[in-house]
Design a protein around this motif. Structure first.
Motif, PDB file in Angstrom:
ATOM      1  N   UNK A   5       0.839  -1.200   0.000  1.00  0.00           N
ATOM      2  CA  UNK A   5       0.000   0.000   0.000  1.00  0.00           C
ATOM      3  C   UNK A   5       0.874   1.250   0.000  1.00  0.00           C
ATOM      4  N   UNK A   6       0.319   2.331  -0.531  1.00  0.00           N
ATOM      5  CA  UNK A   6       0.955   3.640  -0.478  1.00  0.00           C
ATOM      6  C   UNK A   6      -0.115   4.704  -0.363  1.00  0.00           C
ATOM      7  N   UNK A   7       0.246   5.837   0.184  1.00  0.00           N
ATOM      8  CA  UNK A   7      -0.657   6.984   0.238  1.00  0.00           C
ATOM      9  C   UNK A   7       0.097   8.181  -0.323  1.00  0.00           C
ATOM     10  N   UNK A   8      -0.614   9.007  -1.072  1.00  0.00           N
ATOM     11  CA  UNK A   8       0.054  10.131  -1.717  1.00  0.00           C
ATOM     12  C   UNK A   8      -0.848  11.348  -1.737  1.00  0.00           C
ATOM     13  N   UNK A   9      -0.214  12.514  -1.804  1.00  0.00           N
ATOM     14  CA  UNK A   9      -0.933  13.778  -1.868  1.00  0.00           C
ATOM     15  C   UNK A   9       0.056  14.890  -2.165  1.00  0.00           C
ATOM     16  N   UNK A  10      -0.417  16.110  -2.150  1.00  0.00           N
ATOM     17  CA  UNK A  10       0.455  17.257  -2.385  1.00  0.00           C
ATOM     18  C   UNK A  10       0.363  17.780  -3.804  1.00  0.00           C
ATOM     19  N   UNK A  11       0.178  16.885  -4.759  1.00  0.00           N
ATOM     20  CA  UNK A  11      -0.049  17.258  -6.157  1.00  0.00           C
ATOM     21  C   UNK A  11      -0.768  16.088  -6.822  1.00  0.00           C
ATOM     22  N   UNK A  12      -1.217  16.307  -8.047  1.00  0.00           N
ATOM     23  CA  UNK A  12      -2.015  15.287  -8.721  1.00  0.00           C
ATOM     24  C   UNK A  12      -1.148  14.127  -9.201  1.00  0.00           C
ATOM     25  N   UNK A  13      -1.685  12.917  -9.075  1.00  0.00           N
ATOM     26  CA  UNK A  13      -1.048  11.736  -9.639  1.00  0.00           C
ATOM     27  C   UNK A  13      -1.771  11.349 -10.921  1.00  0.00           C
ATOM     28  N   UNK A  14      -1.024  11.085 -11.958  1.00  0.00           N
ATOM     29  CA  UNK A  14      -1.627  10.644 -13.216  1.00  0.00           C
ATOM     30  C   UNK A  14      -2.436   9.367 -12.991  1.00  0.00           C
ATOM     31  N   UNK A  15      -3.640   9.311 -13.561  1.00  0.00           N
ATOM     32  CA  UNK A  15      -4.495   8.140 -13.401  1.00  0.00           C
ATOM     33  C   UNK A  15      -3.770   6.865 -13.833  1.00  0.00           C
ATOM     34  N   UNK A  16      -3.073   6.925 -14.972  1.00  0.00           N
ATOM     35  CA  UNK A  16      -2.400   5.727 -15.482  1.00  0.00           C
ATOM     36  C   UNK A  16      -1.303   5.245 -14.544  1.00  0.00           C
ATOM     37  N   UNK A  17      -0.628   6.173 -13.861  1.00  0.00           N
ATOM     38  CA  UNK A  17       0.422   5.772 -12.923  1.00  0.00           C
ATOM     39  C   UNK A  17      -0.179   5.047 -11.723  1.00  0.00           C
ATOM     40  N   UNK A  18      -1.286   5.576 -11.217  1.00  0.00           N
ATOM     41  CA  UNK A  18      -1.963   4.901 -10.114  1.00  0.00           C
ATOM     42  C   UNK A  18      -2.462   3.526 -10.508  1.00  0.00           C
ATOM     43  N   UNK A  19      -3.010   3.418 -11.713  1.00  0.00           N
ATOM     44  CA  UNK A  19      -3.476   2.123 -12.206  1.00  0.00           C
ATOM     45  C   UNK A  19      -2.311   1.139 -12.344  1.00  0.00           C
ATOM     46  N   UNK A  20      -1.181   1.625 -12.853  1.00  0.00           N
ATOM     47  CA  UNK A  20      -0.033   0.733 -13.012  1.00  0.00           C
ATOM     48  C   UNK A  20       0.400   0.163 -11.668  1.00  0.00           C
ATOM     49  N   UNK A  21       0.584   1.005 -10.668  1.00  0.00           N
ATOM     50  CA  UNK A  21       1.048   0.501  -9.376  1.00  0.00           C
ATOM     51  C   UNK A  21       0.025  -0.452  -8.755  1.00  0.00           C
ATOM     52  N   UNK A  22      -1.268  -0.140  -8.912  1.00  0.00           N
ATOM     53  CA  UNK A  22      -2.288  -1.056  -8.399  1.00  0.00           C
ATOM     54  C   UNK A  22      -2.175  -2.413  -9.083  1.00  0.00           C
ATOM     55  N   UNK A  23      -2.004  -2.394 -10.403  1.00  0.00           N
ATOM     56  CA  UNK A  23      -1.851  -3.642 -11.139  1.00  0.00           C
ATOM     57  C   UNK A  23      -0.579  -4.378 -10.784  1.00  0.00           C
ATOM     58  N   UNK A  24       0.433  -3.636 -10.325  1.00  0.00           N
ATOM     59  CA  UNK A  24       1.709  -4.251  -9.932  1.00  0.00           C
ATOM     60  C   UNK A  24       1.712  -4.670  -8.472  1.00  0.00           C
TER      61      UNK A  24
END
Length: 608
Positions: free
Chosen positions: A358-377
């Motif tokens: 798991x990870x949590x992030x904030x402070x600026x926007x994360x690209x949707x595709x990057x979030x999807x990639x890490x979830x898939x990984x």
């Protein structure tokens, strides 16, 4: 006007303060490992609840012996390290208040924060910090004590407090109430002079207790595995402090790492082996880009890119299933996913220690595709949103229904309201008391029980928030066209050769941009093309590199109308950085500083 409320899962205690958790942990589970401490040789030493309680008690007695009193404010100027957490809880144990100072702060900034807060003492990391404060000390008559971590001030204070009884600290601790001030955190100052946010013990309790309860799958121990995190965010920032408090209150093993540079961070991730991490999107972007460069260098870029595609497809299918809009991954995608789990995904998790899920992030926007990639990984990253003024997170994506590309639903106990002009307003137990010594600024941001954030957003029917911009960062061209630059900038920055991008265009005929280069990405790009190493001044004039950056800009422009698009750009030889005063410690652009410093380059973009 639209609003969405999530009821609290945990009520804020009616008595006590944050330091009570240290003493409660030791009384109930003295042998439980609650912290990890770097041993200086690449390993980690466990610190039990009883050991940490004893250290907090010893330092608290030393602070009392040296004249620190209930309600006094003490500055802490240091990178993220074990002693910061030790001093935080020692100060809270005697009813004192900590004032975090970024270690890169200038003498003028330090002078302002220590003067505005009436700090009576300061704890610094090393001699350079001591000299920074020393340059301002003549204008700080209330400042009477200065301790240095690298000079072993912990031992010094422990010795100073030996003659005091434990009961002296106990009496102070029992006098602390939830509404007492815990800390004054100064905003990082993207616009103007930093303001001191008054955060109470109750603010931290409301925030951390509800976050831990709602995201139990992140913070809870699994059978045979302890939950743990390696904190490398600056503890001078509210996000890091929230995690520090949450870990101690809920007995989650916490380690500290002072550097976000990959050469320093990755070995400690491998040795500490956390189960979750907290980071700004920039860190996850760099992990992904480093993995892709490694694959290209070894001749396996094709399989890596296919693995990325499969991870995204798998995560998108799981997202659709969670919202009852799809059946989940097809049999073919599942088979491909299993193949790449062994070849790619497990290796990426291995770089981060091997146990991260798991990870949590904030402070600026994360690209949707990057979030999807890490979830898939296999690393679910929950993007959230918050401010110093609301003790970190106000919203975050829930584990069971993550909507990628949004910053999630309100944290339990929080209401999000979208005002008529699109501004995000917040209410909840984590909203701060106001700005220290600044009634006017407090009245501007706290309106009838609401925190007016200055950010712009949209709420969907399920209460998921999407950030669309910031009121103060809206560009208005000379033709009257208004636009928020952040989405454009984030899309350009997603290119592996780009480090930062800032759009400009106020009172100009069109939007332009300044771009800085990612040094690791450029070094790899040159190597793969057999090009010689170039000086920055040569590099920015290389036509092939300029063509690559142009492609990134063109791709970003597909998100907006022609009137909002970046028409021209300039590649800079230098970098935006915290040290140069052009980025905040949380990697946000200091727009005014950048525009003033690069005024000539901006003028050249417009041919003036």
């Amino acid at each position: 006007m639209r609003q969405f409320t999530v009821p609290p899962l945990v009520t804020t205690p009616q008595a006590g303060g944050l330091a009570d958790a240290v003493f409660g942990n030791a009384a109930e589970s003295p042998g439980l490992v609650v912290l990890g401490r770097a041993d200086g040789q690449g390993g980690w030493r466990d610190v039990t609840a009883a050991e940490f309680r004893d250290e907090v008690l010893a330092v608290a007695k030393g602070l009392l012996a040296e004249g620190i009193r209930f309600g006094d404010r003490v500055a802490i100027m240091s990178r993220t390290r074990y002693e910061w957490t030790l001093f935080d809880f020692a100060l809270w144990a005697i009813g004192a208040q900590s004032v975090p100072v970024y270690p890169t702060s200038s003498s003028d900034q330090v002078r302002w924060m220590l003067h505005d807060s009436d700090a009576v003492a300061a704890i610094v990391e090393h001699e350079d910090h001591a000299m920074t404060i020393g340059a301002a000390v003549d204008e700080l008559p209330r400042l009477t004590r200065l301790w240095q971590l690298d000079a072993d001030c912990v031992a010094e204070l422990t010795e100073a407090g030996r003659q005091l009884s434990d009961e002296v600290v106990e009496r102070h601790r029992l006098a602390v109430t939830p509404d007492a001030i815990a800390t004054v955190i100064y905003t990082s100052g993207t616009t103007g002079r930093p303001k001191g946010c008054v955060i109470t013990h109750a603010n931290f309790m409301a925030e951390t207790d509800n976050v831990v309860a709602r995201w139990e799958t992140v913070f809870a121990n699994k059978p045979g595995e302890e939950a743990s995190t390696l904190l490398f965010l600056p503890l001078a920032h509210v996000f890091g402090r929230m995690i520090e408090v949450g870990c101690v209150r809920h007995r989650i093993k916490l380690g500290h790492q002072p550097s976000m540079a990959a050469a320093d961070l990755l070995p400690d991730l491998a040795a500490f082996r956390p189960t979750f991490v907290l980071a700004v999107p920039y860190v996850f972007e760099k992990i992904f880009q480093a993995a892709r460069r490694k694959a290209e260098t070894s001749g396996r870029l094709g399989p890596f890119d296919k693995a990325v595609e499969v991870a995204i497809r798998h995560a998108e299918a799981m997202e659709a299933k969670a919202f009852d809009t799809g059946p989940g991954p097809s049999a073919g995608v599942r088979m491909q996913h299993q193949l790449y789990e062994k070849l790619v995904y497990s290796k990426i998790r291995g770089v981060m220690g091997g146990r991260i899920r798991h990870g949590m992030t904030g402070g600026s926007a994360m690209e949707r595709e990057l979030g999807l990639f890490f979830a898939g990984a296999g690393v679910a990253i929950y993007e959230g949103y918050g401010l110093t003024e609301c003790t970190a997170a106000a919203t975050a994506n829930p584990p069971e229904q993550t909507r990628f590309g949004t910053v999630g639903q309100p944290v339990p106990g929080t209401t999000v309201l979208i005002a008529d002009d699109g501004e995000i307003w917040l209410s909840g137990g984590q909203v701060f008391e106001g700005y220290l010594n600044d009634e006017k600024a407090t009245a501007e941001i706290l309106r009838e029980g609401w925190l007016a954030t200055g950010d712009l957003g949209e709420l969907d029917d399920d209460g998921y928030l999407t950030i669309t911009g910031r009121k103060k960062e809206i560009l208005v061209t000379s033709s009257g066209k208004s636009l928020s630059p952040t989405a454009l900038e984030d899309r350009v920055r997603a290119h592996p050769l780009v480090n930062q991008c800032i759009a400009v265009g106020n009172d100009r005929p069109f939007v332009a941009a300044l771009v800085t280069l990612d040094r690791d990405g450029v070094a790899h790009w040159l190597s793969m093309r057999g090009k010689p190493v170039m000086r920055p001044e040569q590099l920015v004039r290389d036509p092939e590199l300029e063509a690559e950056i142009r492609r990134a800009v063109v791709a970003a422009n597909t998100m907006v109308s022609q009137a909002e698009s970046i028409r021209t750009f300039r590649i800079l030889a230098g970098q935006f950085s915290e040290e140069r005063g052009t980025l905040t410690p949380s990697m946000k652009l200091k727009r005014r500083v950048i525009e003033n410093r690069y005024a000539a380059e901006i003028e050249a973009l417009y041919g003036t």
